[in-house]
Design a protein around this motif. Structure first.
Motif, PDB file in Angstrom:
ATOM      1  N   VAL A  48       8.667  -0.883  -3.333  1.00  0.00           N
ATOM      2  CA  VAL A  48       7.639   0.131  -3.533  1.00  0.00           C
ATOM      3  C   VAL A  48       8.272   1.393  -4.114  1.00  0.00           C
ATOM      4  O   VAL A  48       9.277   1.885  -3.594  1.00  0.00           O
ATOM      5  CB  VAL A  48       6.913   0.453  -2.209  1.00  0.00           C
ATOM      6  CG1 VAL A  48       5.962   1.634  -2.388  1.00  0.00           C
ATOM      7  CG2 VAL A  48       6.151  -0.774  -1.710  1.00  0.00           C
TER       8      VAL A  48
ATOM      9  N   CYS B 152       7.559   5.390  -5.053  1.00  0.00           N
ATOM     10  CA  CYS B 152       6.694   6.555  -4.805  1.00  0.00           C
ATOM     11  C   CYS B 152       7.249   7.728  -5.613  1.00  0.00           C
ATOM     12  O   CYS B 152       7.958   8.582  -5.065  1.00  0.00           O
ATOM     13  CB  CYS B 152       6.649   6.899  -3.319  1.00  0.00           C
ATOM     14  SG  CYS B 152       6.158   5.548  -2.241  1.00  0.00           S
TER      15      CYS B 152
ATOM     16  N   LYS C  76       5.567  -2.439  -6.651  1.00  0.00           N
ATOM     17  CA  LYS C  76       4.305  -1.740  -6.408  1.00  0.00           C
ATOM     18  C   LYS C  76       4.515  -0.236  -6.563  1.00  0.00           C
ATOM     19  O   LYS C  76       5.551   0.285  -6.137  1.00  0.00           O
ATOM     20  CB  LYS C  76       3.780  -2.031  -4.994  1.00  0.00           C
ATOM     21  CG  LYS C  76       3.388  -3.480  -4.749  1.00  0.00           C
ATOM     22  CD  LYS C  76       2.838  -3.646  -3.335  1.00  0.00           C
ATOM     23  CE  LYS C  76       2.412  -5.072  -3.064  1.00  0.00           C
ATOM     24  NZ  LYS C  76       1.863  -5.222  -1.680  1.00  0.00           N
TER      25      LYS C  76
ATOM     26  N   LEU D  25       2.963   3.460  -5.572  1.00  0.00           N
ATOM     27  CA  LEU D  25       2.052   4.176  -4.671  1.00  0.00           C
ATOM     28  C   LEU D  25       1.872   5.618  -5.129  1.00  0.00           C
ATOM     29  O   LEU D  25       2.793   6.237  -5.653  1.00  0.00           O
ATOM     30  CB  LEU D  25       2.600   4.183  -3.243  1.00  0.00           C
ATOM     31  CG  LEU D  25       2.294   2.980  -2.348  1.00  0.00           C
ATOM     32  CD1 LEU D  25       3.001   3.149  -1.011  1.00  0.00           C
ATOM     33  CD2 LEU D  25       0.796   2.824  -2.130  1.00  0.00           C
ATOM     34  N   TRP D  26       0.707   6.162  -4.877  1.00  0.00           N
ATOM     35  CA  TRP D  26       0.431   7.553  -5.186  1.00  0.00           C
ATOM     36  C   TRP D  26      -0.641   8.050  -4.215  1.00  0.00           C
ATOM     37  O   TRP D  26      -1.299   7.255  -3.544  1.00  0.00           O
ATOM     38  CB  TRP D  26      -0.028   7.723  -6.631  1.00  0.00           C
ATOM     39  CG  TRP D  26      -1.222   6.872  -6.989  1.00  0.00           C
ATOM     40  CD1 TRP D  26      -1.217   5.529  -7.302  1.00  0.00           C
ATOM     41  CD2 TRP D  26      -2.591   7.281  -7.029  1.00  0.00           C
ATOM     42  NE1 TRP D  26      -2.487   5.092  -7.546  1.00  0.00           N
ATOM     43  CE2 TRP D  26      -3.359   6.140  -7.394  1.00  0.00           C
ATOM     44  CE3 TRP D  26      -3.249   8.499  -6.817  1.00  0.00           C
ATOM     45  CZ2 TRP D  26      -4.747   6.191  -7.527  1.00  0.00           C
ATOM     46  CZ3 TRP D  26      -4.638   8.548  -6.965  1.00  0.00           C
ATOM     47  CH2 TRP D  26      -5.360   7.403  -7.319  1.00  0.00           C
ATOM     48  N   ARG D  27      -0.795   9.371  -4.153  1.00  0.00           N
ATOM     49  CA  ARG D  27      -1.761   9.931  -3.203  1.00  0.00           C
ATOM     50  C   ARG D  27      -2.764  10.870  -3.859  1.00  0.00           C
ATOM     51  O   ARG D  27      -3.959  10.695  -3.731  1.00  0.00           O
ATOM     52  CB  ARG D  27      -1.031  10.658  -2.068  1.00  0.00           C
ATOM     53  CG  ARG D  27      -1.922  11.098  -0.931  1.00  0.00           C
ATOM     54  CD  ARG D  27      -1.103  11.683   0.195  1.00  0.00           C
ATOM     55  NE  ARG D  27      -0.295  12.811  -0.214  1.00  0.00           N
ATOM     56  CZ  ARG D  27      -0.786  14.043  -0.378  1.00  0.00           C
ATOM     57  NH1 ARG D  27      -2.065  14.292  -0.176  1.00  0.00           N
ATOM     58  NH2 ARG D  27       0.004  15.026  -0.738  1.00  0.00           N
TER      59      ARG D  27
ATOM     60  N   MET E  49      -1.076   0.616  -7.316  1.00  0.00           N
ATOM     61  CA  MET E  49      -2.060   0.559  -6.234  1.00  0.00           C
ATOM     62  C   MET E  49      -3.201   1.537  -6.487  1.00  0.00           C
ATOM     63  O   MET E  49      -2.999   2.595  -7.100  1.00  0.00           O
ATOM     64  CB  MET E  49      -1.392   0.876  -4.894  1.00  0.00           C
ATOM     65  CG  MET E  49      -0.157   0.026  -4.590  1.00  0.00           C
ATOM     66  SD  MET E  49      -0.436  -1.750  -4.757  1.00  0.00           S
ATOM     67  CE  MET E  49      -1.613  -2.030  -3.430  1.00  0.00           C
TER      68      MET E  49
ATOM     69  N   ILE F 222      -1.821   3.112   2.690  1.00  0.00           N
ATOM     70  CA  ILE F 222      -0.481   3.390   2.167  1.00  0.00           C
ATOM     71  C   ILE F 222       0.581   2.881   3.140  1.00  0.00           C
ATOM     72  O   ILE F 222       1.572   2.261   2.734  1.00  0.00           O
ATOM     73  CB  ILE F 222      -0.312   4.903   1.915  1.00  0.00           C
ATOM     74  CG1 ILE F 222      -1.187   5.338   0.733  1.00  0.00           C
ATOM     75  CG2 ILE F 222       1.150   5.254   1.650  1.00  0.00           C
ATOM     76  CD1 ILE F 222      -1.197   6.828   0.493  1.00  0.00           C
TER      77      ILE F 222
ATOM     78  N   VAL G  23       1.046  -0.910   2.859  1.00  0.00           N
ATOM     79  CA  VAL G  23       1.863  -1.290   1.702  1.00  0.00           C
ATOM     80  C   VAL G  23       3.342  -1.049   2.008  1.00  0.00           C
ATOM     81  O   VAL G  23       4.206  -1.861   1.672  1.00  0.00           O
ATOM     82  CB  VAL G  23       1.439  -0.499   0.447  1.00  0.00           C
ATOM     83  CG1 VAL G  23       2.387  -0.760  -0.722  1.00  0.00           C
ATOM     84  CG2 VAL G  23       0.015  -0.866   0.042  1.00  0.00           C
TER      85      VAL G  23
END
Length: 335
Positions: A178, A180, A210, A212-214, A235, A243, A246
């Protein structure tokens, strides 16, 4: 014993108070903790086994003027809710005039920092008990000591324990890596072209990747980084529990110095965190399975895709070896 903890800060601020909850629960087994946090992070305290009630306040309420906020109907309703309980302690981690005043609205011992980052806090005069934060300590350790001093117990854990159960979020492991890389602070982001090169290399090596973000800005940045690269999974916008799911399914996480790095540290997935020139080691993510890599502006090799892939490969191999050793020991003991 029931205590109330006020913390209307960022996601990182909320995650960083969890080890103090673990300490308090270990020292005072019957303690019950309620929290008041920004509504955006209200999920997080509820994950800790010592927490009972989580009260959420829209961040816009905290940003209002002091007088108008005191007179607001929403705050009045919140105070009525909180007064249903008799609190023994109120711990103010937000640390401003509003939170200090709010902490005094209960018939309880109020605890907070008298000095933080070597600066005196005049509002701390409202507390019954106030303690200076040791400027040499990490923020997590400062909070742990504030709880211990205020409630008069000794710290038993040598390192911080977040006490989150990964199985709460997922029982499966998909062996993914993952990334980020999103951050509101543009200078902390990983360069987009280098990110594309790293993603392509990881995919080519057979890893499931993968992203990830927010927040919306990070989402646009991440989607741009992944555009046109087959095999990478960007994602969708997820709730914090999504989150977390994941993250706990992954074999490794690579992140910049952002709020999600703190979540990764708390969930104890093996993680590498890239600290930028402007990162503060005393507030960056810490934990038993997170490794910090300080990036020097003059040395691009510190975060080259080849270097990062090497570090990820080493981390994954290390974790696989540890799992194999535990499996072999368990098989030997059962024989």
């Amino acid at each position: 014993m029931r205590i109330l903890v006020l913390n209307a800060g960022s996601l990182a601020d909320v995650v960083q108070m969890l080890p103090a909850f673990s300490d308090a629960k270990q020292a005072l087994p019957h303690i019950v903790i309620d929290t008041l946090v920004d509504e955006r992070w209200a999920e997080v305290p509820s994950w800790h086994p010592a927490v009972d009630k989580v009260y959420a306040l829209p961040i816009k309420q905290w940003r209002r003027g002091f007088i108008s906020l005191m007179a607001s109907d929403e705050l009045k309703r919140l105070r009525l809710q909180l007064r249903k309980y008799s609190y023994d302690w109120v711990v103010d981690l937000h640390g401003n005039w509003l939170s200090a005043w709010f902490s005094r609205s209960f018939n309880a011992n109020c605890v907070g920092f008298s000095r933080l980052n070597n600066q005196k806090k005049a509002f701390s005069l409202l507390y019954n008990q106030r303690f200076p934060a040791d400027a040499q300590l990490h923020r997590v350790e400062q909070i742990r000591r504030l709880f211990a001093q205020g409630m008069n117990y000794s710290l038993k854990f040598p390192i911080c324990q977040y006490a989150l159960d990964s199985k709460r979020f997922s029982h499966a492991y998909d062996e993914s890596v993952v990334l980020c890389f999103g951050c509101r602070h543009v200078k902390r982001r990983y360069p987009i072209e280098l990110g594309r090169e790293l993603i392509q290399s990881l995919v080519n090596s057979g890893l499931r990747v993968k992203l990830l973000w927010r927040d919306v800005q990070s989402g646009d940045y991440i989607k741009g980084m992944a555009e046109g690269i087959p095999g990478v999974e960007t994602m969708p916008k997820l709730k914090l529990s999504g989150i977390a799911a994941v993250m706990v399914q992954a074999k490794a996480i690579l992140t910049v110095d952002n709020d999600l790095s703190h979540l990764a540290a708390a969930l104890e997935t093996p993680t590498i965190c890239l600290l930028s020139v402007g990162s503060d080691r005393q507030t960056s993510a810490i934990g038993s399975k997170i490794t910090q890599l300080k990036i020097e502006a003059s040395n691009q090799e510190d975060y080259s895709p080849s270097r990062l892939q090497q570090l990820l490969d080493e981390l994954i191999h290390q974790q696989s070896s540890m799992k194999f050793s535990r499996h072999s020991l368990a098989h030997k003991n059962s024989a």
